[in-house]
Design a protein around this motif. Structure first.
Motif, short mmCIF file in Angstrom:
data_model
loop_
_atom_site.label_atom_id
_atom_site.label_comp_id
_atom_site.label_asym_id
_atom_site.label_seq_id
_atom_site.Cartn_x
_atom_site.Cartn_y
_atom_site.Cartn_z
N LEU A 75 0.79 -1.23 0.00
CA LEU A 75 0.00 0.00 0.00
C LEU A 75 0.83 1.28 0.00
O LEU A 75 0.28 2.38 0.07
CB LEU A 75 -0.94 0.00 1.21
N ASP A 76 2.15 1.17 -0.04
CA ASP A 76 3.04 2.34 -0.16
C ASP A 76 2.76 3.40 0.91
O ASP A 76 2.48 4.56 0.61
CB ASP A 76 2.92 2.97 -1.55
N LYS A 77 2.88 2.99 2.14
CA LYS A 77 2.58 3.87 3.27
C LYS A 77 3.49 5.08 3.33
O LYS A 77 3.05 6.18 3.68
CB LYS A 77 2.69 3.06 4.57
N TYR A 78 4.77 4.93 2.96
CA TYR A 78 5.75 5.99 3.17
C TYR A 78 6.22 6.66 1.88
O TYR A 78 7.04 7.57 1.94
CB TYR A 78 6.95 5.43 3.94
N GLY A 79 5.75 6.23 0.73
CA GLY A 79 6.18 6.86 -0.51
C GLY A 79 6.89 5.89 -1.44
O GLY A 79 6.80 4.67 -1.30
N LYS A 80 7.62 6.45 -2.40
CA LYS A 80 8.27 5.63 -3.41
C LYS A 80 9.45 4.85 -2.83
O LYS A 80 10.05 5.24 -1.83
CB LYS A 80 8.74 6.51 -4.57
N TYR A 81 9.79 3.75 -3.53
CA TYR A 81 10.93 2.93 -3.14
C TYR A 81 12.19 3.80 -3.03
O TYR A 81 12.40 4.67 -3.88
CB TYR A 81 11.16 1.83 -4.19
N PRO A 82 13.00 3.61 -2.00
CA PRO A 82 12.99 2.52 -1.02
C PRO A 82 12.33 2.86 0.32
O PRO A 82 12.60 2.19 1.32
CB PRO A 82 14.48 2.26 -0.82
N LYS A 83 11.51 3.91 0.35
CA LYS A 83 10.98 4.38 1.63
C LYS A 83 10.09 3.36 2.32
O LYS A 83 9.94 3.39 3.54
CB LYS A 83 10.25 5.70 1.43
N GLN A 88 20.22 -13.02 3.10
CA GLN A 88 18.93 -12.66 3.70
C GLN A 88 19.08 -11.22 4.20
O GLN A 88 19.93 -10.94 5.04
CB GLN A 88 18.57 -13.63 4.82
N THR A 89 18.21 -10.32 3.69
CA THR A 89 18.52 -8.90 3.78
C THR A 89 17.28 -8.04 3.95
O THR A 89 16.19 -8.41 3.49
CB THR A 89 19.25 -8.45 2.48
N THR A 90 17.44 -6.89 4.57
CA THR A 90 16.44 -5.83 4.52
C THR A 90 17.06 -4.63 3.81
O THR A 90 18.24 -4.31 4.02
CB THR A 90 15.97 -5.39 5.92
N HIS A 91 16.28 -3.97 2.97
CA HIS A 91 16.67 -2.72 2.32
C HIS A 91 15.62 -1.66 2.64
O HIS A 91 14.43 -1.96 2.74
CB HIS A 91 16.77 -2.88 0.81
N SER A 92 16.06 -0.43 2.76
CA SER A 92 15.14 0.68 3.05
C SER A 92 15.84 1.99 2.74
O SER A 92 17.03 2.03 2.40
CB SER A 92 14.72 0.64 4.52
N TYR A 93 15.11 3.08 2.88
CA TYR A 93 15.70 4.41 2.76
C TYR A 93 16.83 4.56 3.79
O TYR A 93 17.87 5.17 3.49
CB TYR A 93 14.62 5.47 3.00
N TYR A 94 16.63 3.98 4.95
CA TYR A 94 17.62 4.05 6.04
C TYR A 94 18.93 3.37 5.63
O TYR A 94 20.01 3.91 5.84
CB TYR A 94 17.03 3.40 7.28
N THR A 95 18.84 2.17 5.02
CA THR A 95 20.06 1.43 4.67
C THR A 95 20.66 1.89 3.34
O THR A 95 21.87 1.89 3.17
CB THR A 95 19.79 -0.08 4.59
N LEU A 96 19.81 2.28 2.38
CA LEU A 96 20.30 2.63 1.04
C LEU A 96 20.65 4.11 0.92
O LEU A 96 21.79 4.46 0.61
CB LEU A 96 19.25 2.24 0.00
#
Length: 277
Positions: A147-155, A173-181
Protein backbone atom coordinates in the motif's frame (compact mmCIF):
# COMPACT_ATOMS: atom_id res chain seq x y z
CA UNK A 1 -37.07 -19.64 27.00
CA UNK A 2 -36.11 -21.44 23.80
CA UNK A 3 -35.53 -18.09 22.07
CA UNK A 4 -33.29 -16.97 24.96
CA UNK A 5 -31.25 -20.17 24.69
CA UNK A 6 -30.94 -19.61 20.95
CA UNK A 7 -29.47 -16.14 21.42
CA UNK A 8 -27.09 -17.39 24.10
CA UNK A 9 -25.88 -20.15 21.78
CA UNK A 10 -25.59 -17.72 18.85
CA UNK A 11 -23.49 -15.16 20.72
CA UNK A 12 -21.36 -17.90 22.27
CA UNK A 13 -20.58 -19.26 18.80
CA UNK A 14 -19.83 -15.79 17.46
CA UNK A 15 -17.50 -15.07 20.36
CA UNK A 16 -15.71 -18.37 19.74
CA UNK A 17 -15.30 -17.68 16.02
CA UNK A 18 -13.98 -14.17 16.73
CA UNK A 19 -11.47 -15.55 19.21
CA UNK A 20 -10.24 -18.00 16.55
CA UNK A 21 -9.61 -15.28 14.01
CA UNK A 22 -6.01 -14.16 13.74
CA UNK A 23 -6.33 -11.37 11.16
CA UNK A 24 -8.35 -8.35 10.16
CA UNK A 25 -8.99 -7.98 6.42
CA UNK A 26 -9.13 -4.40 5.22
CA UNK A 27 -12.56 -3.40 3.87
CA UNK A 28 -10.94 -1.35 1.12
CA UNK A 29 -8.40 -4.11 0.35
CA UNK A 30 -9.91 -7.48 1.36
CA UNK A 31 -6.83 -9.35 0.10
CA UNK A 32 -4.75 -7.74 2.87
CA UNK A 33 -4.45 -9.69 6.14
CA UNK A 34 -3.51 -7.56 9.17
CA UNK A 35 -2.46 -9.67 12.14
CA UNK A 36 -4.40 -8.97 15.35
CA UNK A 37 -2.45 -7.08 17.98
CA UNK A 38 -0.89 -9.46 20.48
CA UNK A 39 -1.00 -12.49 18.13
CA UNK A 40 2.80 -12.55 17.98
CA UNK A 41 2.86 -14.10 21.45
CA UNK A 42 0.53 -16.96 20.46
CA UNK A 43 0.74 -20.10 18.32
CA UNK A 44 0.93 -19.58 14.56
CA UNK A 45 -2.18 -20.40 12.50
CA UNK A 46 -2.14 -21.04 8.76
CA UNK A 47 -3.98 -18.28 6.84
CA UNK A 48 -2.88 -18.77 3.21
CA UNK A 49 -1.09 -21.41 1.15
CA UNK A 50 -0.43 -22.79 -2.31
CA UNK A 51 0.85 -26.31 -3.07
CA UNK A 52 0.88 -25.87 -6.86
CA UNK A 53 -0.99 -29.13 -7.41
CA UNK A 54 -2.99 -27.96 -10.42
CA UNK A 55 -2.13 -27.95 -14.08
CA UNK A 56 -1.81 -24.16 -14.19
CA UNK A 57 -0.93 -21.34 -11.83
CA UNK A 58 -3.72 -20.17 -9.50
CA UNK A 59 -4.39 -16.68 -10.84
CA UNK A 60 -6.51 -15.79 -7.80
CA UNK A 61 -3.25 -15.86 -5.83
CA UNK A 62 -0.49 -14.99 -8.30
CA UNK A 63 0.32 -12.98 -11.39
CA UNK A 64 3.33 -13.23 -13.68
CA UNK A 65 5.83 -10.44 -13.06
CA UNK A 66 6.11 -8.05 -16.02
CA UNK A 67 9.38 -6.76 -17.44
CA UNK A 68 10.98 -3.61 -16.03
CA UNK A 69 14.12 -1.52 -16.18
CA UNK A 70 15.93 -2.76 -13.05
CA UNK A 71 18.56 -5.49 -12.92
CA UNK A 72 16.14 -7.88 -11.24
CA UNK A 73 13.26 -7.58 -13.72
CA UNK A 74 14.82 -6.56 -17.04
CA UNK A 75 14.46 -10.14 -18.37
CA UNK A 76 11.07 -10.95 -16.81
CA UNK A 77 8.68 -12.40 -19.36
CA UNK A 78 5.11 -13.64 -19.77
CA UNK A 79 6.36 -16.32 -22.19
CA UNK A 80 4.99 -19.75 -21.26
CA UNK A 81 8.48 -21.19 -21.87
CA UNK A 82 9.54 -19.57 -18.58
CA UNK A 83 6.91 -21.40 -16.52
CA UNK A 84 5.82 -24.98 -15.89
CA UNK A 85 3.66 -26.97 -13.47
CA UNK A 86 4.87 -30.53 -12.98
CA UNK A 87 4.43 -33.12 -10.20
CA UNK A 88 3.00 -30.58 -7.78
CA UNK A 89 5.78 -28.07 -8.39
CA UNK A 90 5.84 -24.63 -9.95
CA UNK A 91 8.95 -24.29 -12.12
CA UNK A 92 10.35 -20.83 -12.85
CA UNK A 93 12.97 -20.77 -15.60
CA UNK A 94 15.76 -18.59 -16.89
CA UNK A 95 16.32 -19.37 -20.58
CA UNK A 96 18.08 -18.22 -23.71
CA UNK A 97 15.71 -16.31 -25.97
CA UNK A 98 15.24 -18.43 -29.08
CA UNK A 99 13.19 -15.88 -31.02
CA UNK A 100 14.73 -12.41 -31.15
CA UNK A 101 12.20 -11.33 -33.79
CA UNK A 102 9.48 -11.24 -31.10
CA UNK A 103 11.69 -10.05 -28.23
CA UNK A 104 15.18 -8.57 -28.63
CA UNK A 105 16.35 -9.49 -25.13
CA UNK A 106 18.98 -12.28 -25.03
CA UNK A 107 17.44 -13.97 -21.97
CA UNK A 108 13.93 -14.51 -20.60
CA UNK A 109 12.99 -15.27 -17.01
CA UNK A 110 9.89 -16.31 -15.10
CA UNK A 111 8.61 -14.81 -11.87
CA UNK A 112 5.37 -14.53 -9.91
CA UNK A 113 4.02 -12.09 -7.35
CA UNK A 114 0.93 -11.79 -5.15
CA UNK A 115 0.60 -8.04 -5.67
CA UNK A 116 -3.05 -7.00 -5.54
CA UNK A 117 -4.13 -10.55 -4.61
CA UNK A 118 -2.55 -11.32 -1.24
CA UNK A 119 -0.55 -9.30 1.27
CA UNK A 120 -0.03 -9.55 5.00
CA UNK A 121 1.30 -7.54 7.93
CA UNK A 122 3.24 -9.58 10.50
CA UNK A 123 3.34 -13.36 10.53
CA UNK A 124 5.44 -16.22 9.29
CA UNK A 125 6.12 -17.30 5.72
CA UNK A 126 7.76 -20.54 4.60
CA UNK A 127 8.66 -21.49 1.01
CA UNK A 128 9.93 -24.98 0.17
CA UNK A 129 12.02 -24.88 -2.98
CA UNK A 130 15.01 -26.24 -4.85
CA UNK A 131 17.34 -23.79 -6.58
CA UNK A 132 19.16 -24.14 -9.85
CA UNK A 133 22.73 -22.88 -10.21
CA UNK A 134 24.39 -21.22 -13.21
CA UNK A 135 26.72 -18.32 -13.86
CA UNK A 136 24.45 -15.29 -13.78
CA UNK A 137 21.56 -17.07 -12.05
CA UNK A 138 19.87 -15.07 -9.29
CA UNK A 139 16.80 -16.81 -7.83
CA UNK A 140 15.04 -14.74 -5.19
CA UNK A 141 12.13 -14.83 -2.73
CA UNK A 142 11.25 -11.44 -1.34
CA UNK A 143 8.60 -8.94 -0.26
CA UNK A 144 7.56 -5.37 -1.11
CA UNK A 145 4.99 -3.01 0.39
CA UNK A 146 1.44 -3.43 -0.90
CA UNK A 147 0.00 0.00 0.00
CA UNK A 148 3.04 2.34 -0.16
CA UNK A 149 2.58 3.87 3.27
CA UNK A 150 5.75 5.99 3.17
CA UNK A 151 6.18 6.86 -0.51
CA UNK A 152 8.27 5.63 -3.41
CA UNK A 153 10.93 2.93 -3.14
CA UNK A 154 12.99 2.52 -1.02
CA UNK A 155 10.98 4.38 1.63
CA UNK A 156 8.62 1.44 2.15
CA UNK A 157 11.42 -1.07 2.57
CA UNK A 158 12.17 -4.47 1.07
CA UNK A 159 12.48 -7.86 2.77
CA UNK A 160 14.68 -10.38 0.96
CA UNK A 161 13.78 -13.80 2.34
CA UNK A 162 16.39 -15.48 0.16
CA UNK A 163 18.74 -14.58 -2.69
CA UNK A 164 21.20 -16.99 -4.27
CA UNK A 165 24.00 -16.12 -6.70
CA UNK A 166 25.64 -18.25 -9.38
CA UNK A 167 26.97 -21.52 -7.87
CA UNK A 168 27.29 -20.22 -4.30
CA UNK A 169 26.89 -22.46 -1.25
CA UNK A 170 25.29 -19.61 0.71
CA UNK A 171 22.15 -17.51 0.52
CA UNK A 172 21.73 -13.84 1.40
CA UNK A 173 18.93 -12.66 3.70
CA UNK A 174 18.52 -8.90 3.78
CA UNK A 175 16.44 -5.83 4.52
CA UNK A 176 16.67 -2.72 2.32
CA UNK A 177 15.14 0.68 3.05
CA UNK A 178 15.70 4.41 2.76
CA UNK A 179 17.62 4.05 6.04
CA UNK A 180 20.06 1.43 4.67
CA UNK A 181 20.30 2.63 1.04
CA UNK A 182 19.93 6.42 0.98
CA UNK A 183 21.23 7.13 4.47
CA UNK A 184 23.81 4.35 4.15
CA UNK A 185 23.25 2.98 7.66
CA UNK A 186 23.76 -0.70 6.95
CA UNK A 187 25.48 -1.66 10.21
CA UNK A 188 23.38 0.09 12.84
CA UNK A 189 21.84 -2.44 13.11
CA UNK A 190 23.33 -4.92 10.59
CA UNK A 191 20.79 -5.32 7.79
CA UNK A 192 21.99 -8.55 6.15
CA UNK A 193 23.14 -12.08 6.93
CA UNK A 194 24.12 -15.27 5.11
CA UNK A 195 23.41 -18.95 5.64
CA UNK A 196 24.99 -22.07 4.17
CA UNK A 197 22.87 -24.28 1.94
CA UNK A 198 22.92 -27.17 -0.47
CA UNK A 199 21.20 -25.37 -3.32
CA UNK A 200 20.55 -28.60 -5.23
CA UNK A 201 18.39 -29.93 -2.39
CA UNK A 202 14.96 -28.80 -1.26
CA UNK A 203 15.15 -26.24 1.54
CA UNK A 204 12.56 -24.25 3.45
CA UNK A 205 13.22 -20.52 3.29
CA UNK A 206 11.31 -18.18 5.55
CA UNK A 207 10.91 -15.33 7.98
CA UNK A 208 8.99 -14.73 11.19
CA UNK A 209 7.91 -11.10 11.15
CA UNK A 210 6.99 -9.34 14.39
CA UNK A 211 6.15 -5.70 15.22
CA UNK A 212 9.66 -5.27 16.62
CA UNK A 213 11.86 -7.61 14.54
CA UNK A 214 12.20 -9.75 11.42
CA UNK A 215 13.73 -13.16 12.08
CA UNK A 216 15.14 -14.84 8.97
CA UNK A 217 15.09 -18.61 8.88
CA UNK A 218 16.36 -21.63 6.96
CA UNK A 219 14.82 -25.08 7.41
CA UNK A 220 13.08 -23.90 10.56
CA UNK A 221 16.21 -22.52 12.24
CA UNK A 222 16.84 -18.84 12.93
CA UNK A 223 19.73 -17.43 10.90
CA UNK A 224 19.61 -13.62 11.22
CA UNK A 225 17.47 -11.03 13.00
CA UNK A 226 16.80 -7.43 11.98
CA UNK A 227 15.43 -5.52 15.00
CA UNK A 228 13.37 -2.38 15.25
CA UNK A 229 15.29 0.27 17.23
CA UNK A 230 12.96 3.07 18.25
CA UNK A 231 15.80 5.45 19.18
CA UNK A 232 16.99 5.58 15.56
CA UNK A 233 15.61 7.47 12.57
CA UNK A 234 12.00 6.48 11.85
CA UNK A 235 13.09 5.31 8.39
CA UNK A 236 14.90 2.41 10.07
CA UNK A 237 11.61 0.51 10.41
CA UNK A 238 9.16 0.85 7.50
CA UNK A 239 8.00 -2.71 8.23
CA UNK A 240 4.73 -1.74 9.94
CA UNK A 241 2.55 -2.20 6.85
CA UNK A 242 1.39 -5.08 4.65
CA UNK A 243 3.77 -6.64 2.13
CA UNK A 244 3.18 -8.88 -0.89
CA UNK A 245 5.33 -11.80 -2.09
CA UNK A 246 7.64 -12.17 -5.07
CA UNK A 247 9.33 -15.39 -6.23
CA UNK A 248 11.46 -15.10 -9.35
CA UNK A 249 14.28 -16.68 -11.30
CA UNK A 250 16.37 -13.66 -12.18
CA UNK A 251 19.35 -13.53 -14.54
CA UNK A 252 22.28 -11.14 -14.72
CA UNK A 253 22.98 -7.73 -13.25
CA UNK A 254 25.70 -5.79 -11.45
CA UNK A 255 25.58 -7.95 -8.33
CA UNK A 256 25.40 -11.46 -9.81
CA UNK A 257 27.53 -10.71 -12.89
CA UNK A 258 27.29 -11.70 -16.53
CA UNK A 259 25.21 -14.65 -17.67
CA UNK A 260 26.87 -17.69 -19.25
CA UNK A 261 24.34 -18.64 -21.91
CA UNK A 262 25.87 -22.12 -22.18
CA UNK A 263 24.75 -22.88 -18.61
CA UNK A 264 21.09 -22.18 -19.39
CA UNK A 265 18.32 -23.08 -18.90
CA UNK A 266 18.30 -22.78 -15.12
CA UNK A 267 15.26 -23.60 -13.00
CA UNK A 268 13.85 -22.93 -9.53
CA UNK A 269 11.29 -25.49 -8.33
CA UNK A 270 8.69 -24.26 -5.82
CA UNK A 271 6.98 -27.03 -3.84
CA UNK A 272 4.74 -24.90 -1.62
CA UNK A 273 4.21 -21.54 0.05
CA UNK A 274 2.60 -21.17 3.47
CA UNK A 275 1.77 -18.03 5.46
CA UNK A 276 0.83 -18.02 9.15
CA UNK A 277 -0.32 -15.37 11.59
Amino acid sequence: MQMTNYFILYFTCMAFLTSCQVSNRLKTHPHVFIQHKGREAKKWKLIWEDHFNGTSMDTTKWSKIPAGESDWNRHMSMDTACFAMEDGKLILKGINNSDSSRDSRPFLTGGIWSKGKFAFQYGRIEIRAKLGSAQGAWPAMWMLAELDKYGKYPKNGEIDIMEHLNHDSIIYQTTHSYYTLDLGRKNNPPHSGTAKINAAAYNIYGISWYPDRIVFQLNGKDTFTYPRITELDQAQWPYDQPFFLLIDQQLGGNWVGKVDSKQLPVEMLIDWVKVYQ
